[in-house]
Enzyme design. Structure first.
Site, short mmCIF file in Angstrom:
data_model
loop_
_atom_site.label_atom_id
_atom_site.label_comp_id
_atom_site.label_asym_id
_atom_site.label_seq_id
_atom_site.Cartn_x
_atom_site.Cartn_y
_atom_site.Cartn_z
CG ASP A 123 -3.47 -3.90 -3.92
OD1 ASP A 123 -3.32 -2.67 -3.82
OD2 ASP A 123 -3.03 -4.71 -3.07
CE1 TYR A 157 -0.17 0.17 5.50
CE2 TYR A 157 1.00 2.26 5.49
CZ TYR A 157 0.36 1.24 4.80
OH TYR A 157 0.26 1.29 3.43
CB THR A 169 -1.31 -22.10 10.36
OG1 THR A 169 -2.08 -22.44 11.53
CG2 THR A 169 -0.12 -23.03 10.25
CB CYS A 229 -2.16 0.41 1.18
SG CYS A 229 -2.60 0.41 2.92
CG ASN A 238 1.24 1.83 -9.19
OD1 ASN A 238 2.12 1.93 -10.04
ND2 ASN A 238 0.42 0.77 -9.14
CD1 TRP A 291 3.98 1.96 3.27
CD2 TRP A 291 4.72 2.21 1.18
NE1 TRP A 291 2.92 1.76 2.41
CE2 TRP A 291 3.34 1.90 1.13
CE3 TRP A 291 5.38 2.41 -0.03
CZ2 TRP A 291 2.63 1.77 -0.07
CZ3 TRP A 291 4.68 2.30 -1.23
CH2 TRP A 291 3.32 1.98 -1.24
CG HIS A 315 -2.42 -4.11 1.66
ND1 HIS A 315 -2.02 -2.86 1.23
CD2 HIS A 315 -2.59 -4.85 0.54
CE1 HIS A 315 -1.96 -2.86 -0.10
NE2 HIS A 315 -2.30 -4.05 -0.54
#
Length: 692
Positions: free
Chosen positions: A354, A525, A415, A273, A225, A237, A331
């Protein structure tokens, strides 16, 4: 006469075959660490019996022996036990055949090899040339060793793949060209390391640390990135991608990496992503670190480390972008395979990296490596970035509603919706492999709740007891007297009306009156709201235990201008029975693009041109224009093709022929992206079997 060097034969072809680097399109000698390679030296005259030969291997701008970025070692007849060594295999007249061995933990990168000869009182030094040293997943002593042959082929040698996208109730897939062996890509991957902040601040230390896959993985997660460091890709985004390419239009990493280099290392616009993950996967595989791309559906982005994400609605049912927390439809990140001496042998294996810039870590947008096994055990206090990744797959989702008087009220807590269908491409096929159980114990199991409590206790030592009391409070909250859900009626396709049914059910034996406020928004998204396209309010009376259906229609004219390449629409209904908590019903729908078909018209053979045909029909009652077809595929064509396609009248069918030239045998992946003013990104992929 001095002992000059007449010529060097690097034996590139046989060395590269032995080192599993023969797929690189490059003239360089590319070898893997810890494994010997052969060099033949032709001298002007034979070496006398007293002659001494010494080699120097060095890497980086400030090579030093103490930092292990430089090694000086003699030519010997025996083998060296560890470290760099050179062994005389045979000598005939003035030709020396030498085997050179690097340590299994040497820094990777570009090396220079020099030779010094001392004979009969005279010394001569000469440069032999350069070679590139990579990680060695074939070698047990290397920290990236992968013993399973089929997995190693997939995670190191496979240059095309599948990335899963969409939503938990509608998983889709796109092809991606990793292209790690394409011409110039290895050089660009080494430049990624040389452009990092660490290298710019302290090149000597950075190069010395390139022996460690943990270090390289973390640096690459920062460099793919562009935040902080002029890295490869700029993220966007917003739904508006002017000044760059819509992230949905990329077919692979090769074009991105080449454009970054061509522009003088200016960030390529734009990535989301899966683009970051696809590109990081290319660089990892290229350098020899086994890696794969992972998709997490309903992925939480928890900004405040409390293992819950808050979502907000106004009383009319409109979602509100209030919190920096969010839940992404999906993601995508990477896993890389290596040992974790810092954590202990039980945590070796897959590590999350990531490259999507979401949160800063040690002041920089980077993330990982985090052991997948440690995530499952809730060890959120370990390196690196464990709390963030743990929350992505485990956070609770809490819904809040603003009352008409402006007060904020907690509506419900969920949850188990976060972290679903964690997916990656299966080894040796394009099917989906579910790896959710590697990240967490089964939803609702006692281990799963124990791990969650353990993690919460580590993050907020004083808060773990409040979580249990909060869940018992939730149980005391009044159960709602109605339930609702959206059901899909008919097809979901761009250009067609969207038909849903809101099912409302009275759960009690009393009559209930329900006021329903509904909205529909086009979204990106990751949940970014683009534009409201529809709204409606109704009041319904429900008899005891009655279930009714309320139809919802959203026309193409309503959403057409605001739909993004994600093709996603979020419908929400806030249902209110007087003096009871609201019931929030939400459904994201994904609309299908028309199909794009690719077909190969001749038999595919290496070095023989092949005709391919693309078919596309305009499904709309209006023309489409500005049509462009982009095609790429490693081993099928060099670089990428860009074809301008004539505008299409309503319902018109287009047929475009183009030529590819396969350069490698085996099954190869051809990828196409078709874009026009009404369809920003239509994907197609085709497996092509290429004969020798």
């Amino acid at each position: 006469m001095t002992l000059g060097l007449q010529s060097v034969n690097w034996q590139t072809a046989s060395n590269r075959q032995a080192h599993h680097t023969d797929r690189f399109y490059s003239q360089d000698l590319i070898v893997r660490r810890g494994q010997p390679f052969q060099v033949s030296l032709t001298l002007y005259r034979g070496l006398s019996s007293g002659g001494r030969v010494t080699f120097t291997a060095s890497t980086g701008p400030y090579p030093s022996e103490s930092a292990k970025t430089k090694a000086v070692f003699p030519l010997s007849n025996g083998t060296s036990s560890s470290g760099w060594g050179a062994q005389l295999v045979s000598s005939r007249d003035n030709i020396l055949n030498i085997s050179i061995l690097s340590p299994a933990n040497a820094p990777i990168g570009r090396y220079t090899l020099d030779m010094q000869i001392s004979s009969q009182g005279s010394d001569s030094a000469m440069k032999l040339g350069t070679f590139i040293l990579l990680f060695n997943p074939w070698l047990q002593a290397d920290g990236v060793f992968m013993s399973n042959h089929a997995e190693r082929e997939e995670y190191v040698q496979e240059d095309a793949g599948i990335i899963f996208v969409g939503s938990a109730n509608r998983i889709g897939m796109i092809g991606w060209n990793y292209g790690q062996f394409e011409e110039g890509i290895l050089n660009i991957c080494l430049s990624v390391l040389d452009n990092s902040l660490n290298f710019r601040r302290d090149p000597a230390t950075d190069v010395a640390r390139r022996n460690d896959p943990r270090y390289i993985g973390r640096v690459l997660s920062a460099m793919v990135n562009s935040n902080d460091d002029n890295g490869v890709l700029a993220g966007n985004w917003s739904g508006s991608y002017t000044g760059g390419r819509d992230p949905r239009n990329w077919n692979g990493s090769v074009e991105i990496l080449k454009e970054w280099q061509r522009s003088g290392f200016r960030p390529v616009r734009y990535g989301q992503c899966w683009v970051f993950a696809g590109t990081l996967n290319t660089v990892l595989r290229c350098l020899g670190i086994p890696s794969r791309v992972i998709t997490n559906f309903n992925s939480a982005h928890d900004t405040d480390r409390n293992l819950s994400v808050d979502v907000y609605y106004d009383p009319l049912g409109r979602p509100i972008d209030k919190s920096s927390d969010s839940v992404w439809n999906f993601h995508v990140w990477n896993e890389a395979w290596f040992v974790r001496p810092d954590l202990g042998p039980s945590y070796n294996g897959w590590q999350v990296l990531d490259a999507t810039p979401q949160e800063r870590s040690q002041g920089v947008f980077q993330c990982g490596p985090a052991s997948v096994i440690a995530i499952r055990e809730g060890n959120v206090d370990w390196d690196f970035d464990m709390p963030f990744i743990f929350a992505e797959v485990n956070a609770d989702r809490i819904t809040w509603i603003y009352e008409s008087n402006g007060a904020l009220k907690k509506n419900s807590s969920d949850t188990h919706s976060v972290g679903k269908y964690i997916s990656t491409k299966a080894v040796g096929s394009n099917s989906r492999m579910d790896v959710t159980e590697k990240y967490k114990y089964p939803e609702g199991s006692s281990q799963e709740r124990q791990v969650f409590e353990k993690a919460l206790g580590k993050l907020k030592p004083r808060a773990s007891f409040s979580a249990t009391s909060a869940s018992s409070l939730a149980r005391e909250e009044r159960e709602p007297s109605i339930s609702g859900k959206f059901k899909i009626a008919g097809v979901l396709a761009v250009g067609k009306e969207v038909n849903l049914i809101l099912m409302l059910k009275n759960l009690t034996s009393d009559t209930k009156t329900v006021t329903v406020n509904m909205t529909a928004w086009t979204i990106v998204y990751n949940g970014t709201l683009v534009h409201e396209v529809w709204k409606d309010s109704v009041t319904k009376s429900l008899n005891p235990e009655e279930e009714i259906e309320h139809p919802v229609k959203i026309t193409y004219a309503q959403y057409e201008k605001y739909l993004k390449a994600d093709n996603m629409i979020r419908t929400t209904a806030v249902c209110q029975v007087t003096d009871e908590p609201e019931v929030v019903v939400e459904r994201d729908v994904i609309l299908d693009n028309p199909t794009l078909t690719l077909e190969v018209l001749d038999e595919a053979r290496v070095q023989k041109p092949v005709n391919v045909q693309m078919l596309f029909s305009n499904p709309l009652d209006e023309p489409v224009k500005d049509c462009v077809l982009m095609v790429e595929g490693s081993g099928l064509l060099l670089g990428s093709l860009k074809i301008d396609v004539p505008a299409l009248r309503p319902k018109e069918r287009s047929r475009v022929r183009f030529e590819i030239l396969p350069t490698r045998s085996g099954t190869k992946q051809l990828l196409a992206n078709f874009s026009c003013n009404k369809f920003p990104a239509i994907k197609a992929m085709l497996s092509v079997d290429v004969a020798e």
